[in-house]
Motif scaffolding. Structure first.
Motif, PDB file in Angstrom:
ATOM      1  N   LEU A 193      -5.184   8.498  -1.253  1.00 33.27           N
ATOM      2  CA  LEU A 193      -5.055   7.212  -0.568  1.00 33.27           C
ATOM      3  C   LEU A 193      -4.686   7.353   0.911  1.00 33.27           C
ATOM      4  O   LEU A 193      -4.546   6.358   1.614  1.00 33.27           O
ATOM      5  CB  LEU A 193      -3.991   6.359  -1.272  1.00 33.27           C
ATOM      6  CG  LEU A 193      -4.250   6.044  -2.749  1.00 33.27           C
ATOM      7  CD1 LEU A 193      -3.094   5.232  -3.326  1.00 33.27           C
ATOM      8  CD2 LEU A 193      -5.562   5.310  -2.936  1.00 33.27           C
ATOM      9  N   GLY A 210      -9.188  11.286   0.305  1.00 31.00           N
ATOM     10  CA  GLY A 210      -9.974  10.066   0.165  1.00 31.00           C
ATOM     11  C   GLY A 210     -11.172   9.967   1.080  1.00 31.00           C
ATOM     12  O   GLY A 210     -11.718   8.873   1.280  1.00 31.00           O
ATOM     13  N   GLU A 238       1.907   1.801  -3.523  1.00 34.81           N
ATOM     14  CA  GLU A 238       0.767   2.362  -4.253  1.00 34.81           C
ATOM     15  C   GLU A 238       0.578   3.840  -3.900  1.00 34.81           C
ATOM     16  O   GLU A 238       0.246   4.658  -4.761  1.00 34.81           O
ATOM     17  CB  GLU A 238      -0.494   1.566  -3.909  1.00 34.81           C
ATOM     18  CG  GLU A 238      -1.729   2.004  -4.675  1.00 34.81           C
ATOM     19  CD  GLU A 238      -2.984   1.258  -4.239  1.00 34.81           C
ATOM     20  OE1 GLU A 238      -4.039   1.471  -4.843  1.00 34.81           O
ATOM     21  OE2 GLU A 238      -2.909   0.476  -3.259  1.00 34.81           O
ATOM     22  N   LEU A 239       0.823   4.175  -2.638  1.00 29.37           N
ATOM     23  CA  LEU A 239       0.700   5.560  -2.182  1.00 29.37           C
ATOM     24  C   LEU A 239       1.685   6.478  -2.893  1.00 29.37           C
ATOM     25  O   LEU A 239       1.404   7.654  -3.123  1.00 29.37           O
ATOM     26  CB  LEU A 239       0.925   5.617  -0.665  1.00 29.37           C
ATOM     27  CG  LEU A 239       0.805   6.974   0.034  1.00 29.37           C
ATOM     28  CD1 LEU A 239      -0.644   7.473   0.010  1.00 29.37           C
ATOM     29  CD2 LEU A 239       1.296   6.873   1.480  1.00 29.37           C
ATOM     30  N   SER A 273      -7.332   5.901   3.598  1.00 25.20           N
ATOM     31  CA  SER A 273      -7.436   4.433   3.630  1.00 25.20           C
ATOM     32  C   SER A 273      -6.190   3.788   4.234  1.00 25.20           C
ATOM     33  O   SER A 273      -6.301   2.834   5.012  1.00 25.20           O
ATOM     34  CB  SER A 273      -7.693   3.887   2.220  1.00 25.20           C
ATOM     35  OG  SER A 273      -6.638   4.220   1.342  1.00 25.20           O
ATOM     36  N   ARG A 296       0.832  -1.216   0.000  1.00 20.19           N
ATOM     37  CA  ARG A 296       0.000   0.000   0.000  1.00 20.19           C
ATOM     38  C   ARG A 296       0.864   1.263   0.000  1.00 20.19           C
ATOM     39  O   ARG A 296       0.494   2.277  -0.588  1.00 20.19           O
ATOM     40  CB  ARG A 296      -0.936  -0.022   1.207  1.00 20.19           C
ATOM     41  CG  ARG A 296      -1.963  -1.139   1.170  1.00 20.19           C
ATOM     42  CD  ARG A 296      -3.107  -0.872   0.215  1.00 20.19           C
ATOM     43  NE  ARG A 296      -3.987   0.141   0.742  1.00 20.19           N
ATOM     44  CZ  ARG A 296      -5.001  -0.110   1.582  1.00 20.19           C
ATOM     45  NH1 ARG A 296      -5.256  -1.360   1.970  1.00 20.19           N
ATOM     46  NH2 ARG A 296      -5.763   0.855   2.025  1.00 20.19           N
TER      47      ARG A 296
END
Length: 391
Positions: free
Chosen positions: A266, A321, A39-40, A269, A36
């Protein structure tokens, strides 16, 4: 971005964050968080301290295999065995980095190492030289640099750069610095260390006095190009610089002319994920990701936000987000917020009807923390029966 300077985001949630008291991370959770983080958009993931335990070594190996393009960094002390284990753990990393170093303040030199500055200098140089045998990318940390005399700090930085360090971490390990002084320390190094232009200067600030984010900000304003931080600000003692805070400061203050590669949508989350996995709750009033960050309960604030969000919100919740901000009804709420919530429920009230309902509402609100939708329906039913507001 044309004309803007990039700030590298070095996330140490899986290393310094994992050292938080009562943190509950296992290898499976660490791998998921690492994915994650990639991805961030973080530039570096500090995956662990491999020599500290077999589990940490295994976690680093598994993370290295799971990450495609983000730099994977691991911590080591300035000891040969530490550095060897660090190098082995990074064998499968696409972009490996060893983060080695030693305490440089008089306090650490005298009481932690029972040593002297010349010996510490030799240890620092040898650690960097040895780390270069395993990886090209070597970050040197000057532990307790915040309390280190600037001239000695400059000399040690110059020497480790000469022997191959690619990043220099100026750690405010105890969170003792004031922002202006930390900024001046970074500026001093930028102006007085030969070869400093060939490396990145990094901030690593702790929050013992609540100044970690401010110190990191003053560090990058004065020339640092990397910020070491954690999701939700977790970390040793009072924690580290909060990633979400420093990233949103860069994003919202355009005059700084700085940017990061973080996908801010993001943030909410990953904040929840890290909180759930570590077992460390986010305080409700935490900047950016706290439950109350986009919640309004004061009548004056609610009235302003209803008319135009920018009156009390400098961040659009969607930027991190979150779908929308919240208007909650408490004894501090005014008629504007009450009317707003009733409209959301499908009731269009006249001024007279609103006045009647508000007088009933405030009696209930004085006894409760928050009035929910079901209670709003009950209040309007009571007003209709007693005062025939819809007749």
């Amino acid at each position: 971005m044309v004309g803007k300077k990039k700030i590298h985001i070095f996330d140490t949630s899986l290393r310094d964050g994992d050292q938080s008291p009562r943190c509950q991370l296992n290898t499976k959770k660490k791998i998921e968080i690492a994915k994650r983080l990639e991805e961030l958009g973080v530039d570096v993931i500090e995956a662990g301290f491999p020599i500290s335990s077999p589990e940490d070594f295994n976690s680093v190996q598994k993370i290295s295999q799971s990450i495609s393009h983000t730099t994977i960094c691991v911590l080591s002390r300035a000891l040969k065995k530490d550095i060897e284990i660090a190098g082995i753990s990074l064998k499968n990393a696409k972009k490996p980095r060893i983060h080695t170093g030693i305490g440089t303040s008089n306090c650490h030199i005298r009481y932690k190492f029972n040593s002297n500055p010349d010996k510490i200098m030799d240890i620092a140089i040898n650690a960097v030289k040895y780390a270069k045998k395993f990886v090209e990318d070597v970050e040197f940390y000057a532990e307790d640099a915040g309390r280190t005399e600037n001239n000695f700090l400059a000399r040690i930085c110059e020497n480790v750069i000469k022997h191959g360090a690619t990043i220099i971490n100026i750690a405010d390990t105890t969170g003792n610095c004031l922002p202006e002084n930390y900024g001046k320390k970074i500026r001093f190094l930028k102006e007085n260390v030969k070869g400093i232009d060939k490396v990145l200067l990094s901030t690593h600030c702790h929050n013992d006095l609540g100044l970690a984010t401010a110190n990191s900000l003053y560090g990058i304003i004065n020339g640092a190009e990397q910020v070491e931080c954690t999701i939700n600000g977790i970390g040793e003692r009072a924690g580290n610089t909060s990633l979400e805070e420093i990233v949103m400061i860069l994003k919202k203050n355009h005059y700084l002319n700085l940017f990061s590669n973080i996908n801010t949508k993001l943030l909410s989350s990953i904040s929840k994920l890290v909180s759930n996995y570590t077992g460390i709750k986010v305080q409700p009033h935490k900047a950016i990701v706290g439950l109350n960050a986009f919640t309004h309960s004061s009548g004056i604030h609610q009235d302003g936000v209803i008319k135009k969000k920018e009156t009390y919100e400098i961040i659009d919740p969607k930027e991190i987000g979150v779908n929308k901000s919240s208007i909650i009804l408490t004894s501090k709420s005014g008629r504007a917020a009450l009317n707003y919530r009733y409209k959301k429920l499908g009731f269009n009230l006249s001024k007279n009807s609103l006045d009647i309902i508000y007088s009933i509402f405030i009696k209930y609100a004085d006894k409760k923390n928050e009035i929910n939708n079901e209670e709003l329906k009950m209040i309007i039913k009571k007003a209709s029966l007693n005062y025939k507001i819809f007749k």
